[in-house]
Design an enzyme around this catalytic site. Structure first.
Site, PDB file in Angstrom:
ATOM      1  N   ARG A 108      37.935  38.672  47.810  1.00  0.00           N
ATOM      2  CA  ARG A 108      37.329  38.009  46.647  1.00  0.00           C
ATOM      3  C   ARG A 108      37.484  36.506  46.841  1.00  0.00           C
ATOM      4  O   ARG A 108      38.588  35.996  46.773  1.00  0.00           O
ATOM      5  CB  ARG A 108      38.025  38.474  45.363  1.00  0.00           C
ATOM      6  CG  ARG A 108      37.870  37.485  44.236  1.00  0.00           C
ATOM      7  CD  ARG A 108      38.375  37.928  42.924  1.00  0.00           C
ATOM      8  NE  ARG A 108      39.770  38.284  42.825  1.00  0.00           N
ATOM      9  CZ  ARG A 108      40.783  37.435  42.774  1.00  0.00           C
ATOM     10  NH1 ARG A 108      40.601  36.131  42.880  1.00  0.00           N
ATOM     11  NH2 ARG A 108      42.012  37.877  42.645  1.00  0.00           N
ATOM     12  N   HIS A 135      39.607  35.561  40.053  1.00  0.00           N
ATOM     13  CA  HIS A 135      39.500  36.927  39.527  1.00  0.00           C
ATOM     14  C   HIS A 135      38.374  36.993  38.483  1.00  0.00           C
ATOM     15  O   HIS A 135      37.507  37.843  38.530  1.00  0.00           O
ATOM     16  CB  HIS A 135      40.834  37.355  38.918  1.00  0.00           C
ATOM     17  CG  HIS A 135      40.755  38.650  38.185  1.00  0.00           C
ATOM     18  ND1 HIS A 135      40.571  39.850  38.824  1.00  0.00           N
ATOM     19  CD2 HIS A 135      40.788  38.939  36.862  1.00  0.00           C
ATOM     20  CE1 HIS A 135      40.508  40.824  37.921  1.00  0.00           C
ATOM     21  NE2 HIS A 135      40.634  40.294  36.728  1.00  0.00           N
ATOM     22  N   TYR A 174      48.184  31.198  43.431  1.00  0.00           N
ATOM     23  CA  TYR A 174      48.768  32.293  44.201  1.00  0.00           C
ATOM     24  C   TYR A 174      48.196  32.491  45.604  1.00  0.00           C
ATOM     25  O   TYR A 174      48.568  33.420  46.298  1.00  0.00           O
ATOM     26  CB  TYR A 174      48.679  33.613  43.409  1.00  0.00           C
ATOM     27  CG  TYR A 174      47.281  34.003  42.960  1.00  0.00           C
ATOM     28  CD1 TYR A 174      46.413  34.668  43.825  1.00  0.00           C
ATOM     29  CD2 TYR A 174      46.823  33.696  41.674  1.00  0.00           C
ATOM     30  CE1 TYR A 174      45.138  35.019  43.431  1.00  0.00           C
ATOM     31  CE2 TYR A 174      45.537  34.044  41.269  1.00  0.00           C
ATOM     32  CZ  TYR A 174      44.704  34.707  42.147  1.00  0.00           C
ATOM     33  OH  TYR A 174      43.433  35.048  41.752  1.00  0.00           O
TER      34      TYR A 174
END
Ligand SMILES: Cc1ncc(C[n+]2csc(CCOP(=O)(O)OP(=O)(O)O)c2C)c(N)n1
Length: 355
Positions: A253, A257, A266
């Site tokens: 991805r 998100h 992250y």
């Protein structure tokens, strides 16, 4: 891991499926439509014109899995698979209207933008709780066989969903009853901020299949031809009574998100760049040029065409009124109970006073 289109543009001739030029063109166009929809969706959200966006950039190759099905088979998506609906003919305008929750939104503003279904093309509305579509899909496959219909089901979910209770229930059911289903896990490396290493102690997600007695296959999820091969074989097996297949499609991805996420917290930019080099659209584009189906110029034109088309659709969708607040209450009861009538009146009153 199965791969047909190598990163350097070479093709594994032994595995190359026989796909018509028109079909390959349709895949490319669908993937570009999806990418463009993504660029526009993110911008619209940042401009405050729509409430939310769920990006799909980097995961467009899954379109090829649906190409391996018959039109009568049902697709149970998660929330990054509207490419499957576009491939099957859902008009882009329906998706854009859903983004805006306007009066033309077929879902009457009841879903987050991107949580989209279209019964006309047998593309089921996804649920927000992770993994629920897995039990729906294997149940529907079981039902189809019981009714002696020539129908199989395809379900998409993320690697995060493989830690859900419904994955366990669905996989157990599929394995025990050998349902005619294809289960595709889009392993895009993260479940929001949680990396794939935290979803299993096993080396690979595909290893989860074995414990359920289900055939497991792993493919390069940025390679349309590999996905097509795996899905085609799985669909044929399901249709001929040889049972379910679990496909782990290894992808990434590239966006956040959702529009509410900040991935810089992250993961590194460098990691994103590395995956951008495996871009599924560019890889298919290279293949199409090699096969002389499209020239570089023609490929560019497709991107421009969808950019223009979506600009127009967005302009039109934005001009329409939003759905009325009564849609929160409608289509549930034949006769609305008194307490809901009271709430509707109070909401209308609030709208009048506060706009
Ligand atoms: C049962 C449940 N738990 C938690 C959430 C919150 N949640 C929404 S998306 C998500 C991550 C899902 O990751 P994955 O299945 O890998 O799919 P991806 O978003 O990466 O496509 C979580 C935990 C949820 N919607 N449902």
């Amino acid at each position: 891991m199965m791969r047909v289109l190598e990163l350097d543009g070479t093709i594994n001739k032994e595995l190359e499926p026989d796909i018509s030029d028109d079909e390959l063109k349709l895949w490319y166009r669908t993937m570009v439509a999806l990418r463009t929809l993504d660029e526009k969706g993110m911008k619209l959200q940042r401009q405050g014109r729509i409430g939310f966006h769920i990006p799909t950039t980097g995961q467009e190759a899954h379109v090829a899995a649906v190409a391996a099905l018959e039109e009568t088979d049902w697709v149970f998506p998660a929330y990054r698979e509207h490419g499957a609906a576009i491939y099957r003919g859902t008009p882009l305008k329906d998706i854009v209207n859903q983004f805006f929750a306007n009066t033309e939104d077929r879902q009457k503003g009841r879903r987050l933008p991107g949580l989209f279904g279209d019964p006309d093309v047998r593309f089921v509305n996804p649920s927000a709780p992770i993994g629920t579509q897995i039990i729906h899909a294997v149940g529907a496959a079981y039902a189809a066989r019981y009714r002696e219909e020539d129908v199989i089901t395809l379900v998409f979910f993320g690697e995060g969903a493989t830690s859900s209770n419904d994955f366990h229930s669905g996989m157990t059911f599929a394995g025990v009853f050998q349902t005619p289903s294809v289960l595709i896990c889009q392993n895009n490396q993260y479940a929001i901020s949680l990396p794939v290493e935290r979803q299993t102690g096993a080396e690979e997600i595909v290893h989860k299949a074995k414990g359920y007695g289900i055939r497991g296959v792993q493919v390069d999820g940025n390679d349309v031809l590999a996905i097509y091969n795996a899905a085609k074989e799985a669909a044929e097996r399901a249709r001929s009574g040889e049972g379910p297949t679990f496909i782990e499609s290894v992808t990434y991805r590239r966006g956040p998100h959702t529009s509410s996420d900040d991935p810089s917290r992250y993961r590194s930019e460098e990691e994103v760049k590395r995956w951008a080099e495996k871009d599924p659209i560019e890889r298919l584009g290279k293949y199409l040029r090699q096969k002389k189906i499209f020239t570089e110029k023609e490929l560019e034109k497709i991107h421009e065409e969808f950019d223009e088309r979506l600009k127009k659709l967005i302009k039109k969708a934005a001009e329409k009124d939003k759905v009325g607040i009564e849609t929160i209450f409608s289509d549930v009861y034949a006769r609305m109970p008194w307490h809901l009538q009271e709430q509707l009146r109070s909401l209308r009153d609030l709208k009048k006073r506060r706009g």
